[in-house]
Design a protein around this motif. Structure first.
Motif, mmCIF file in Angstrom:
data_model
loop_
_atom_site.group_PDB
_atom_site.id
_atom_site.type_symbol
_atom_site.label_atom_id
_atom_site.label_comp_id
_atom_site.label_asym_id
_atom_site.label_seq_id
_atom_site.Cartn_x
_atom_site.Cartn_y
_atom_site.Cartn_z
ATOM 1 N N PHE A 1 0.991 -1.166 -0.492
ATOM 2 C CA PHE A 1 -0.028 0.278 -0.049
ATOM 3 C C PHE A 1 1.400 1.656 -0.461
ATOM 4 N N ALA A 2 0.675 1.637 -0.553
ATOM 5 C CA ALA A 2 1.671 2.937 -1.403
ATOM 6 C C ALA A 2 0.285 4.861 -1.871
ATOM 7 N N PRO A 3 0.233 5.450 -1.461
ATOM 8 C CA PRO A 3 -0.476 6.742 -1.195
ATOM 9 C C PRO A 3 -1.197 6.787 -2.681
ATOM 10 N N GLU A 4 -0.321 6.973 -3.793
ATOM 11 C CA GLU A 4 -0.835 6.848 -5.075
ATOM 12 C C GLU A 4 -1.378 5.449 -5.931
ATOM 13 N N CYS A 5 -0.611 4.015 -5.652
ATOM 14 C CA CYS A 5 -0.642 3.117 -5.918
ATOM 15 C C CYS A 5 -0.920 1.748 -5.187
ATOM 16 N N GLY B 1 6.823 8.031 -9.635
ATOM 17 C CA GLY B 1 7.687 6.953 -8.265
ATOM 18 C C GLY B 1 7.430 6.222 -7.437
ATOM 19 N N CYS B 2 5.765 6.471 -7.624
ATOM 20 C CA CYS B 2 5.367 5.203 -6.900
ATOM 21 C C CYS B 2 5.316 3.857 -7.743
ATOM 22 N N TYR B 3 5.245 4.017 -9.115
ATOM 23 C CA TYR B 3 5.219 2.765 -9.700
ATOM 24 C C TYR B 3 6.806 2.172 -9.369
ATOM 25 N N ARG B 4 7.613 3.014 -9.501
ATOM 26 C CA ARG B 4 9.195 3.019 -9.528
ATOM 27 C C ARG B 4 9.261 1.802 -7.939
ATOM 28 N N ILE B 5 8.661 2.411 -6.333
ATOM 29 C CA ILE B 5 9.110 1.586 -5.890
ATOM 30 C C ILE B 5 8.217 0.422 -5.254
ATOM 31 N N THR B 6 7.018 0.608 -5.815
ATOM 32 C CA THR B 6 6.438 -0.368 -5.649
ATOM 33 C C THR B 6 6.965 -1.872 -6.538
ATOM 34 N N GLU C 1 6.103 -8.950 4.205
ATOM 35 C CA GLU C 1 6.751 -7.592 4.200
ATOM 36 C C GLU C 1 7.726 -7.541 5.063
ATOM 37 N N SER C 2 8.085 -6.638 5.150
ATOM 38 C CA SER C 2 9.504 -5.780 6.770
ATOM 39 C C SER C 2 8.637 -5.043 7.445
ATOM 40 N N PRO C 3 8.418 -5.586 8.669
ATOM 41 C CA PRO C 3 7.539 -4.322 9.515
ATOM 42 C C PRO C 3 8.755 -3.293 9.744
ATOM 43 N N ASN C 4 9.754 -2.958 9.022
ATOM 44 C CA ASN C 4 10.831 -1.703 9.340
ATOM 45 C C ASN C 4 10.430 -0.737 8.603
ATOM 46 N N ILE C 5 10.101 0.395 8.678
ATOM 47 C CA ILE C 5 9.498 2.163 7.400
ATOM 48 C C ILE C 5 10.751 2.316 7.189
ATOM 49 N N GLY C 6 12.356 1.819 6.978
ATOM 50 C CA GLY C 6 12.855 2.277 6.346
ATOM 51 C C GLY C 6 13.499 1.142 4.606
ATOM 52 N N ASP C 7 12.723 -0.104 4.918
ATOM 53 C CA ASP C 7 13.525 -0.710 3.694
ATOM 54 C C ASP C 7 12.208 -0.513 3.155
ATOM 55 N N PRO D 1 5.744 1.225 1.801
ATOM 56 C CA PRO D 1 6.907 1.654 1.387
ATOM 57 C C PRO D 1 7.073 3.338 0.571
ATOM 58 N N VAL D 2 7.715 3.577 1.078
ATOM 59 C CA VAL D 2 8.066 4.346 0.143
ATOM 60 C C VAL D 2 9.435 5.299 -0.078
ATOM 61 N N VAL D 3 10.634 4.490 0.497
ATOM 62 C CA VAL D 3 11.836 4.656 0.513
ATOM 63 C C VAL D 3 12.010 4.081 -0.883
ATOM 64 N N ASP D 4 12.983 4.465 -1.871
ATOM 65 C CA ASP D 4 13.088 4.145 -3.175
ATOM 66 C C ASP D 4 14.485 3.427 -3.312
ATOM 67 N N GLN D 5 14.250 3.079 -2.478
ATOM 68 C CA GLN D 5 16.007 2.215 -2.780
ATOM 69 C C GLN D 5 16.014 0.657 -1.988
ATOM 70 N N LEU D 6 16.982 -0.027 -2.425
ATOM 71 C CA LEU D 6 16.884 -1.195 -0.968
ATOM 72 C C LEU D 6 17.895 -0.374 0.291
ATOM 73 N N SER D 7 17.073 -1.231 1.267
ATOM 74 C CA SER D 7 18.279 -1.210 2.864
ATOM 75 C C SER D 7 18.961 -2.048 2.569
ATOM 76 N N GLU D 8 19.996 -1.864 3.426
ATOM 77 C CA GLU D 8 21.224 -2.737 3.351
ATOM 78 C C GLU D 8 20.380 -4.042 4.580
ATOM 79 N N GLN D 9 19.274 -3.578 5.299
ATOM 80 C CA GLN D 9 18.250 -4.513 5.685
ATOM 81 C C GLN D 9 18.015 -5.636 5.007
ATOM 82 N N ASP D 10 17.105 -4.591 3.476
ATOM 83 C CA ASP D 10 17.250 -5.984 2.518
ATOM 84 C C ASP D 10 18.067 -6.524 2.069
ATOM 85 N N ARG D 11 18.976 -5.763 1.938
ATOM 86 C CA ARG D 11 20.016 -6.870 1.262
ATOM 87 C C ARG D 11 20.214 -8.347 2.015
ATOM 88 N N ILE D 12 20.836 -8.062 3.722
ATOM 89 C CA ILE D 12 20.916 -8.957 4.373
ATOM 90 C C ILE D 12 19.733 -9.854 4.161
#
Length: 219
Positions: free
Chosen positions: A119-123, A159-164, A178-184, A190-201
């Motif tokens: 669930f993201a604001p636009e898409c 931007g929403c399409y890119r993140i989603t 889903e991750s419970p962490n808002i920065g992932d 999701p609102v961050v527009d990149q993989l976090s270190e936690q996503d990679r791990i």
């Protein structure tokens, strides 16, 4: 947000505080599915693509606005792995695709299935992964739906399409929760527009442990 039913299922599956707590180790990527037995037992479901099934074949319509975003998502997830554990390519023939991406509203849930949605604001986004617990296989094709919440299309939709797209491909490669962490990127909203270190791990951990499900026959 989830419905659990036994045996044959479809898995489909933030701005942070100013100072985020230090996190180590992966978040939980496993899914838990009822076995349908009287004792209420559940089965732990995990899946990742074996090297023998790579590259994963992804189809998006030629003129679909999601196409460049899915290509970016593939590049992002490939770069998350140090030794080429995951690979995917775009294909022109949907009849031979492992993953089909559509820019339409996800259809109603039917049959025995489980779906997780982003669930993201636009898409909105959803990924359906059919699987069978009887023979412990996933079934093809997986289906990803990413679609605008509003008509006409709202500002920020690109931007929403890119993140989603990146989030939903994460489900398709095996991050089933889903991750419970808002920065992932795999956070449920999701609102961050990149993989976090936690996503990679988490992705690396998934791909270096045994998978409960194996690919069934490919098309």
């Amino acid at each position: 947000m989830r419905r659990l039913l036994p045996l044959l299922a479809l898995l489909v599956v933030g701005c942070s505080d100013l100072v985020s707590p230090l996190r180590t180790g992966p978040y939980d990527y496993r899914q838990f599915v009822s076995k349908g037995t009287p004792d209420g037992a559940v089965d732990t479901v995990t899946f990742h693509w074996p090297r023998s099934a790579l590259p994963v074949r992804v189809w998006v319509g030629a003129d679909d606005p999601l196409k460049p975003h899915m290509q970016l998502a593939i590049s992002r997830w490939k770069a998350a792995f140090l030794y080429g554990e995951f690979d995917a390519v775009m294909v022109d023939d949907s009849s031979r695709a492992d993953v089909i991406v559509r820019n339409i509203v996800a259809p109603p849930i039917g049959g025995l299935l489980m779906r997780a949605e982003a669930f993201a604001p636009e898409c909105r986004g959803a990924t359906d992964i059919p699987f069978n617990l009887t023979n412990h296989t996933v079934l093809f094709p997986f289906r990803i739906y990413i679609y605008s919440r509003f008509t006409p299309d709202p500002p920020g939709l690109d931007g929403c399409y890119r993140i989603t797209a990146t989030h939903e491909l994460g489900h398709a490669l095996g991050l089933l929760r889903e991750s419970p962490n808002i920065g992932d990127i795999m956070f449920g909203d999701p609102v961050v527009d990149q993989l976090s270190e936690q996503d990679r791990i988490t992705a690396e951990t998934l791909y270096h442990l045994p998978s409960r499900l194996a690919p069934g026959p490919r098309r």
